[in-house]
Enzyme design. Structure first.
Site, short mmCIF file in Angstrom:
data_model
loop_
_atom_site.label_atom_id
_atom_site.label_comp_id
_atom_site.label_asym_id
_atom_site.label_seq_id
_atom_site.Cartn_x
_atom_site.Cartn_y
_atom_site.Cartn_z
N HIS A 1 5.62 14.80 2.13
CA HIS A 1 4.87 13.60 2.53
C HIS A 1 5.48 12.88 3.74
O HIS A 1 5.10 11.74 4.00
CB HIS A 1 4.79 12.61 1.37
CG HIS A 1 3.84 12.99 0.29
ND1 HIS A 1 2.48 12.77 0.37
CD2 HIS A 1 4.04 13.58 -0.91
CE1 HIS A 1 1.88 13.20 -0.73
NE2 HIS A 1 2.81 13.71 -1.52
N LYS B 1 -0.51 -2.26 4.39
CA LYS B 1 0.27 -1.08 4.02
C LYS B 1 1.73 -1.49 3.94
O LYS B 1 2.09 -2.62 4.28
CB LYS B 1 0.09 0.05 5.03
CG LYS B 1 0.36 -0.34 6.49
CD LYS B 1 -0.01 0.79 7.44
CE LYS B 1 -1.51 0.93 7.54
NZ LYS B 1 -1.98 2.30 7.62
N ARG B 2 2.56 -0.59 3.46
CA ARG B 2 3.99 -0.87 3.37
C ARG B 2 4.52 -1.29 4.74
O ARG B 2 4.15 -0.73 5.77
CB ARG B 2 4.70 0.40 2.88
CG ARG B 2 6.17 0.32 2.68
CD ARG B 2 6.64 1.53 1.86
NE ARG B 2 6.06 2.77 2.33
CZ ARG B 2 6.67 3.60 3.20
NH1 ARG B 2 7.85 3.30 3.69
NH2 ARG B 2 6.08 4.73 3.56
N LYS C 1 5.01 2.18 11.06
CA LYS C 1 3.62 1.78 10.86
C LYS C 1 3.19 0.70 11.86
O LYS C 1 2.03 0.39 12.00
CB LYS C 1 3.40 1.32 9.42
CG LYS C 1 3.59 2.46 8.40
CD LYS C 1 3.38 2.00 6.98
CE LYS C 1 3.65 3.12 5.97
NZ LYS C 1 2.62 4.17 5.98
N THR D 1 -3.80 7.02 3.64
CA THR D 1 -4.98 7.04 2.77
C THR D 1 -5.78 5.76 2.88
O THR D 1 -6.98 5.75 2.62
CB THR D 1 -4.58 7.27 1.29
OG1 THR D 1 -3.56 6.34 0.93
CG2 THR D 1 -4.08 8.69 1.08
N LYS E 1 -10.03 4.91 2.82
CA LYS E 1 -10.72 3.89 2.02
C LYS E 1 -11.57 2.99 2.91
O LYS E 1 -12.72 2.68 2.60
CB LYS E 1 -9.70 3.05 1.25
CG LYS E 1 -8.88 3.84 0.24
CD LYS E 1 -7.67 3.04 -0.23
CE LYS E 1 -6.69 3.93 -0.97
NZ LYS E 1 -5.39 3.29 -1.22
#
Length: 820
Positions: free
Chosen positions: A366, A557-558, A563, A665, A669
């Site tokens: 991952h 998100k985290r 990110k 992911t 969504k």
């Protein structure tokens, strides 16, 4: 409260109506007076009543699987971010109307009662949420799959914000119990730690090893039902709780050593006490490794015990009849642990044990971040798991012989590929162990898999190209569209029927409606209703009021540097700078929502949270800005929050540095719910853009190859000096505008942005990001076309259902078929 108690009506499964069963559980299971039912008691009674209805199908499913002779799959994961179970179970059983009617007798709405359930604290982010979606899809597809995880007493943490900073409070999600679980003490297993390995000879003079003088911990299983969608299938998620083998030392207690008498119990229960203990300390690292081994040892023992109960001690077909999917490197101990059990407990020789192990282990990677690939020091591993350490060294010795054979002209490659990373402080490379011991290694997006094969694991790919494959992630449309967006569900059902809930590829029938003006208007009305719901949620949580005519621009998100929440904040500062300078002609109002948790020991991520909140404080209180820009950091982002955020989002921020995000992911969504993506060519963004069409995706930034080239001579100071917009952003950041009275608080971020070694290349992508955000601004002015693009995104999201992903796992890795 007026309440009518229904006359009992017995159904074919021996249960009364939901109304009757809720009343019965209130009165007898919970010992509560039904007429005085509080919301929490009513929720628990309703949940148990629903669980009762699952049990008959649950037992029948297990019997069908047992009778089928099919291969069985076990999904090993340290995280299962399942969120709330109540509304999901009600929907999958088709009980929405009956439950609503039953609750009406108590003056309670279904949605209101669902708020009483705590989010299950079993995961952190994408890894755990993916595992939850996968279990849902396995049940939907009737596949014989069991999830194995840990029953954490406390989740990651409850996040609140004080003076702009993240503060972590315990997330005791099990405080009021969990009505969805059934404890199975008869299946408890003993897990060994510490001790030593010794050699001995059996009665026939055969040489063996065994693990002795161990400190054992009891693994007690708690099973949760995972229902398929209206198909009679209920699979199992088995969660292990750690307990002491003896409650306490009675002799020590009688002698007055009260604390010492329960020390073993306390130490044992620590293993499943907290999700993700802070591993900054040696004790934290040890506890994390304990969790990983505890999971795999208990789970493997469980599977083997059930095999022996059914088949006896003949394990010759065990490898072909069982498959263990390792969700990232966390369960990689499964490889040496299965070897240990087969050799030490079942007297199997190395070759036979290795043949079985490598036929039934499969590994999912991952991450593309080398630093995220787990490494454990040999000293820690050897002290905690001495027998496994021996086995790993032997696996490595035999593997390096294969390396010599595969690369006869490159002796240096042995050190590169060795499972044991040599040096002053040798480490075990868990990803390498998983690759060597597995028959399948998969990435989770096309780009991710190609980068693994060409970069991180290129030499392994040369040795075993047949092992490597791609399985692009997906999410379940039942939770992430049907359940969380009822307005859109009703519109879709009216337009194209209900088959998309079971098979999301059917949503493609929506495409022609993108050209229908009246349908686009109705689509926009659904989105506006969802925006109002999200705006109310934001105001309740933060006190900030979102203008529902603004574009809802969301990144949840985290919190992590790759990110690039920081890039998002820099753009917000740029917009703020434009307004301050009077450059706001044609600017569409924008409501920017950022949410996510920073790991407790991740200092830079916590400073990013602080910056977001400080910038928000300035922007939201500047009268010159008004409703033109709002910036909010939403505290304690979780699954339930996402169920409100996702339907109301219009612009999905997927802005990681290209080549860093394995898949993502959240992007899927948002796409399902009609949000448009602004993103880099990273992870599954590439496939989302391919499916939706480039014209329906806002692309910016360097691609993975350009990122590599730029790093060779990256000069962020030159970028700042040569771009007036970026220069003004940095001047605002560096002048203390956002940290008055807090000098130097953001220096670590500023230094990182200006550092030529900044691996995230934030400033390199900022100009492109600003330009594409201007395109977003212009596109949003054309409501008709924006809704058309929104419909197309939703209509082309079928590929990103976890049903498709799991179907590929089943046929291409697991070799299992549905159990009819």
């Amino acid at each position: 409260m007026n309440m009518t108690i229904a006359t009992p009506e017995i159904t074919e499964n021996g249960l009364g109506s939901l109304e009757t069963e809720i009343t019965r559980h209130l009165n007898f299971t919970l010992g509560h007076v039904a007429k005085q039912a509080t919301q929490d008691y009513l929720y628990r009674a309703a949940a148990i009543a629903v669980r009762d209805r699952l049990v008959a199908n649950w037992k029948a499913t297990q019997k069908r699987i047992g009778d089928s002779q099919s291969r069985q799959v076990y999904y090993l994961s340290l995280e299962f971010l399942i969120g709330r179970s109540f509304t999901n179970a009600v929907a999958n059983l088709g009980l929405d109307e009956e439950m609503s009617n039953a609750l009406h007798q108590y003056g309670m709405a279904l949605e209101e009662l669902a708020e009483q359930e705590h989010d299950a604290g079993l995961g952190n982010g994408g890894l755990g949420r993916l595992a939850a979606c996968f279990l849902d899809s396995c049940a939907n597809l009737r596949l014989p799959v069991v999830g194995y995880g840990l029953r954490y007493e406390y989740g990651m943490f409850h996040q609140r914000i004080e003076s702009g900073r993240q503060v972590e409070d315990p997330d005791h999600w099990l405080r009021d119990g969990n009505p969805w679980e059934i404890q199975r003490p008869e299946d408890s297993r003993r897990v060994k730690f510490y001790g030593r390995s010794e050699l001995y000879y059996d009665a026939d003079g055969v040489h063996h090893s065994r693990w002795v003088d161990t400190q054992d911990v009891l693994a007690v299983p708690h099973d949760m039902p995972i229902p398929g969608h209206k198909n009679g299938t209920v699979n199992t998620l088995r969660l292990w709780k750690s307990m002491a083998t003896d409650e306490f030392d009675l002799g020590e207690f009688n002698a007055g050593g009260y604390a010492e008498s329960v020390a073993a119990k306390t130490m044992a229960e620590q293993i499943t006490m907290v999700l993700y203990p802070n591993d900054a300390s040696e004790n934290g690292k040890e506890l994390r490794l304990k969790q990983q081994y505890f999971l795999v040892s208990a789970s493997l023992q469980d599977v083997l015990a059930k095999w022996v109960d059914k088949n006896g001690r003949d394990l010759s077909k065990f490898g072909e009849k069982n498959c263990f999917q390792l969700n990232d490197t966390h369960p990689a101990c499964a490889v040496p642990e299965l070897m240990r059990i087969l050799m030490d407990d079942y007297a199997m020789d190395w070759e036979d044990a290795w043949g079985i192990t490598t036929r039934c282990m499969a590994y999912t990677n991952h991450t593309l971040l080398p630093e995220a690939l787990e490494r454990w020091s040999v000293s820690l591993f050897g002290r905690l798991l001495p027998r496994l350490t021996e086995i790993i060294f032997e696996i490595n010795r035999r593997f390096l012989r294969e390396v010599e054979f595969a690369f006869p002209k490159n002796p240096e490659i042995k050190a590169e590929l060795s499972i044991i990373e040599e040096g002053h402080d040798p480490h075990i490379r868990m990803a390498y162990l998983a690759i060597v011991g597995s028959f399948s290694v998969n990435g989770v997006a096309q780009l991710h898999t190609e980068l693994l094969k060409a970069g991180l694991f290129s030499n392994f790919n040369q040795m075993w190209p047949e092992k490597f494959n791609n399985k692009t992630n997906g999410v379940t449309q039942r939770r992430w569209l049907s359940h969380c967006n009822p307005g859109l569900r009703r519109l879709l059902n009216e337009a194209i029927g209900e088959s998309w809930e079971r098979d999301l590829s059917q949503i493609e029938a929506l495409l022609p409606f993108a050209g229908d003006a009246s349908f686009r208007q109705r689509w926009g009305e659904v989105k506006l209703a969802n925006k109002k719901r999200l705006a109310n949620f934001v105001q309740e949580r933060t006190g900030i009021e979102f203008n529902t005519s603004a574009i809802f621009d969301v990144q949840v998100k985290r919190i992590h540097e790759y990110k690039r929440q920081l890039l998002n904040v820099l753009h917000a500062i740029h917009l703020y700078d434009r307004v301050r300078r009077g450059d706001k002609e044609g600017m569409v109002p924008r409501a920017i929502l950022i949410g996510g948790k920073a790991a407790p020991g991740y200092h830079v991520a916590k400073v990013i949270v602080k910056l977001i909140n400080n910038v928000a404080q300035i922007i939201n209180n500047d009268e010159a800005v008004g409703d033109l820009i709002k910036l909010v950091f939403l505290p304690n982002y979780n699954v339930s929050a996402m169920e409100i955020i996702c339907p109301g989002t219009e612009l999905s921020e997927q802005i990681s540095t290209a080549g860093k995000e394995a898949s993502g992911t959240g992007n899927m969504k948002f796409m399902m719910n009609g949000a448009l993506t602004i993103g880099t060519l990273d992870g599954a963004n590439i496939e989302i853009r391919e499916k939706a069409g480039p014209e329906n995706f806002f692309l910016f930034g360097l691609d993975a190859q350009e990122v590599s080239k730029t790093r060779a001579d990256y000069q962020p100071d030159q970028i700042v000096a040569g771009d007036p917009d970026i220069r003004r952003v940095m001047e605002l950041l560096e002048s203390g505008t956002f940290n008055i009275g807090e000098p130097g608080v953001f220096d670590i971020l500023i230094g990182g942005l200006r550092n030529p070694a900044d691996q995230w290349l934030t400033l390199a992508d900022l100009r492109s990001f600003i330009e594409v955000q201007r395109e977003v601004n212009e596109a949003y002015k054309d409501e008709e076309n924006w809704n058309r693009m929104s419909i197309i995104n939703s209509a082309t999201s079928g590929h990103f259902s976890s049903d498709r992903t799991i179907g590929q796992y089943a046929s291409e890795i697991w070799n299992v078929n549905p159990i009819e």
